[in-house]
Design a protein around this motif. Structure first.
Motif, short mmCIF file in Angstrom:
data_model
loop_
_atom_site.label_atom_id
_atom_site.label_comp_id
_atom_site.label_asym_id
_atom_site.label_seq_id
_atom_site.Cartn_x
_atom_site.Cartn_y
_atom_site.Cartn_z
N GLY A 231 0.81 -1.21 0.00
CA GLY A 231 0.00 0.00 0.00
C GLY A 231 0.85 1.26 0.00
O GLY A 231 1.95 1.30 -0.54
N ARG A 232 0.34 2.27 0.63
CA ARG A 232 0.90 3.62 0.56
C ARG A 232 2.00 3.81 1.61
O ARG A 232 1.76 3.70 2.81
CB ARG A 232 -0.23 4.64 0.77
CG ARG A 232 0.14 6.10 0.62
CD ARG A 232 -1.12 6.93 0.82
NE ARG A 232 -0.86 8.36 0.81
CZ ARG A 232 -0.87 9.14 -0.26
NH1 ARG A 232 -1.11 8.60 -1.45
NH2 ARG A 232 -0.64 10.43 -0.19
N ALA B 212 5.52 -7.23 -8.72
CA ALA B 212 4.80 -6.17 -8.01
C ALA B 212 4.86 -4.86 -8.79
O ALA B 212 5.84 -4.57 -9.49
CB ALA B 212 5.37 -5.99 -6.62
N SER B 213 3.83 -4.05 -8.65
CA SER B 213 3.81 -2.70 -9.22
C SER B 213 4.32 -1.73 -8.17
O SER B 213 3.75 -1.62 -7.08
CB SER B 213 2.39 -2.33 -9.65
OG SER B 213 2.35 -1.00 -10.11
N ILE B 214 5.41 -1.03 -8.47
CA ILE B 214 6.01 -0.06 -7.55
C ILE B 214 5.93 1.32 -8.21
O ILE B 214 6.53 1.55 -9.26
CB ILE B 214 7.49 -0.39 -7.25
CG1 ILE B 214 7.67 -1.87 -6.91
CG2 ILE B 214 8.01 0.51 -6.14
CD1 ILE B 214 6.94 -2.30 -5.67
N VAL C 265 3.25 0.32 -2.95
CA VAL C 265 3.69 -1.05 -3.19
C VAL C 265 2.47 -1.92 -3.50
O VAL C 265 1.62 -2.14 -2.63
CB VAL C 265 4.46 -1.61 -1.98
CG1 VAL C 265 4.83 -3.08 -2.19
CG2 VAL C 265 5.70 -0.77 -1.71
N GLY C 266 2.38 -2.36 -4.73
CA GLY C 266 1.25 -3.19 -5.16
C GLY C 266 1.55 -4.67 -4.96
O GLY C 266 1.76 -5.40 -5.94
N TRP C 267 1.55 -5.10 -3.71
CA TRP C 267 1.87 -6.49 -3.39
C TRP C 267 1.20 -6.84 -2.06
O TRP C 267 0.85 -5.94 -1.29
CB TRP C 267 3.38 -6.69 -3.30
CG TRP C 267 3.83 -8.12 -3.43
CD1 TRP C 267 4.45 -8.87 -2.48
CD2 TRP C 267 3.72 -8.96 -4.59
NE1 TRP C 267 4.74 -10.11 -2.95
CE2 TRP C 267 4.29 -10.20 -4.26
CE3 TRP C 267 3.19 -8.78 -5.86
CZ2 TRP C 267 4.35 -11.26 -5.15
CZ3 TRP C 267 3.26 -9.82 -6.75
CH2 TRP C 267 3.82 -11.05 -6.41
#
Length: 435
Positions: free
Chosen positions: A274-275, A317-319, A343-345
């Motif tokens: 997340g954020r 993951a999308s960073i 952090v998309g994980w």
């Protein structure tokens, strides 16, 4: 003197002397009518919305005379000088009205007997007038109204601990006050609204109300100016100063390290899903810096590069990085940058960020959108005050987007990096003059 009234607004009744030309009288009065209430709202916000200490509307008279001055009793008398622009008229009106608000506040900026603003209030009046110009895009100061030079070119006595509450002339006393208030804001990073609210009978009292400290601020204030603007030349001859820059009343911030550009710092973090709000304190940055940030995953425990950098890689993951916001005086006493890494994980990851100083300031500034303030404002005291970014109460570590992780790192002067992470009024006569 024969006055002709143009009209009234909520706070002002505006008139002009009929001996003035149409451009200097009628047209300036009409133009002032169109902007005076918006200008008043800026001042009202500074003083927390308190009311003026006189019946409304206040009489405002544009009168003939050389460039430039103003005074109030009331009424307010504005003498911008023939041919001066509307910016001068607005500046003079702000300079007088903020003094009325100091009287209404009654906490120390005005003389205890209510007679005038004294040297500290005169300094605040000039700081606020210049701040008004900056905020409205009209400039940084009006020619001839600077006072810092009077103190810099004097014996530089202590008018921080000792205030002359009956001296409101443009002289070394008000010059010292003007410099010290700018020091509080642009060097130490205190918002002007907080400085106004910290009113006290002396400027030392204002400093102590702001900082909670009991030490004497004058020696450090004077020593810094002495170092940058020495009173004597190397041969012992006396040196006179007019401060460089767009505002000759405000040399700050001083002792700011303008790093060579470009330059970069690489930091390795452990970030949660997340954020992740990241703050890097770095003395090479300022609020005007141009900064770029990139982020990726990195390998732990593997072979490292020659500079001890771990290998970065593109994972599943999308960073992403957004909201890159450099900071420094006058809005924050700490130089650095704050940004968001998302952090998309589903679990914590090892994240590498590269923070790059591209320029110390932009080569050009262009406004396509409005300069009017809008939207939410997250202050540097957000986490301590327990307020959300939109100004409502609540836990700043949570938001509608889910949990927020806060990270802080500081680059010391020797390049070492440390990291922290955590989830009817009395009669008055006062005036301002250009010299």
């Amino acid at each position: 003197m024969t006055l002709s009234t143009v009209g009234s607004t909520t706070h002002y009744r505006i008139s002009y002397d009929t001996s003035l030309s149409s451009a200097d009288g009628l047209q300036r009065a009409q133009a002032l009518m169109n902007v005076c209430e918006a200008d008043y709202q800026i001042m009202s916000d500074w003083f927390g919305g308190i009311a003026l200490p006189y019946p409304l509307p206040i009489e405002v008279n544009i009168v003939p005379g050389g460039y430039a001055g103003a005074g109030w009793g009331p009424p307010i008398s504005l003498r911008p000088g023939n041919g001066s622009g509307l910016d001068v008229v607005r500046y003079l009106l702000v300079a007088e009205v903020v003094e009325m608000l100091m009287l209404a506040q009654n906490k120390g900026w005005f003389a205890s007997d209510g007679s005038n603003e004294g040297s500290a209030g005169e300094g605040l009046s000039r700081v606020l007038s210049a701040e008004f110009l900056r905020r409205t895009g009209l400039g940084f100061n009006e020619p001839g109204f600077d006072t810092a030079r009077f103190w810099l070119n004097s014996d530089r006595l202590d008018y921080v601990n000792t205030i002359d509450e009956h001296d409101h002339a443009p002289d070394e006393k008000s010059g010292c006050a003007t410099l010290f208030i700018n020091y509080l804001s642009y060097q130490l990073g205190y918002d002007i609204k907080r400085i106004i609210a910290a009113a006290a009978p002396t400027l030392t009292g204002v400093f102590r109300n702001l900082t909670g400290r009991n030490d004497d601020p004058f020696p450090a204030f004077k020593a810094q100016l002495d170092a940058h603007f020495p009173r004597t030349n190397p041969d012992g001859s006396v040196r006179d100063w007019t401060l460089p820059g767009p505002n000759p009343d405000n040399p700050y911030p001083l002792d700011f390290y303008e790093g060579a550009v470009p330059m970069s710092i690489r930091i390795y973090w452990r970030m949660n899903p997340g954020r992740n709000v990241v703050n890097l304190n770095w003395g090479a940055l300022s609020a005007d810096s141009v900064v770029a940030v990139s982020a990726s995953e990195y390998v732990t425990g593997g072979q490292k590069l020659a500079d001890n950098s771990a290998q970065r890689f593109v994972g599943a993951a999308s960073i992403t990085v957004d909201n890159v916001t450099p900071h420094g005086p006058p809005f924050d006493p700490n130089h650095g940058v704050t940004f968001v890494v998302t952090v998309g994980w589903g679990s914590p990851l090892n994240i590498c960020t590269d923070v790059s100083l591209i320029q110390n300031q932009p080569q050009q500034v262009i406004y396509i959108g409005s300069q009017t303030e809008s939207g939410s404002l997250a202050t540097r005291d957000l986490a301590m005050e327990g307020a959300s970014a939109d100004g409502t109460s609540g836990d700043p570590r949570t938001s509608s987007l889910g949990p927020v992780t806060w990270h802080t790192a500081t680059v010391s002067s020797d390049g070492e990096l440390t990291e922290q992470s955590s989830s009817s009024a009395p009669a008055v006569r006062t005036e301002i003059e250009a010299h």
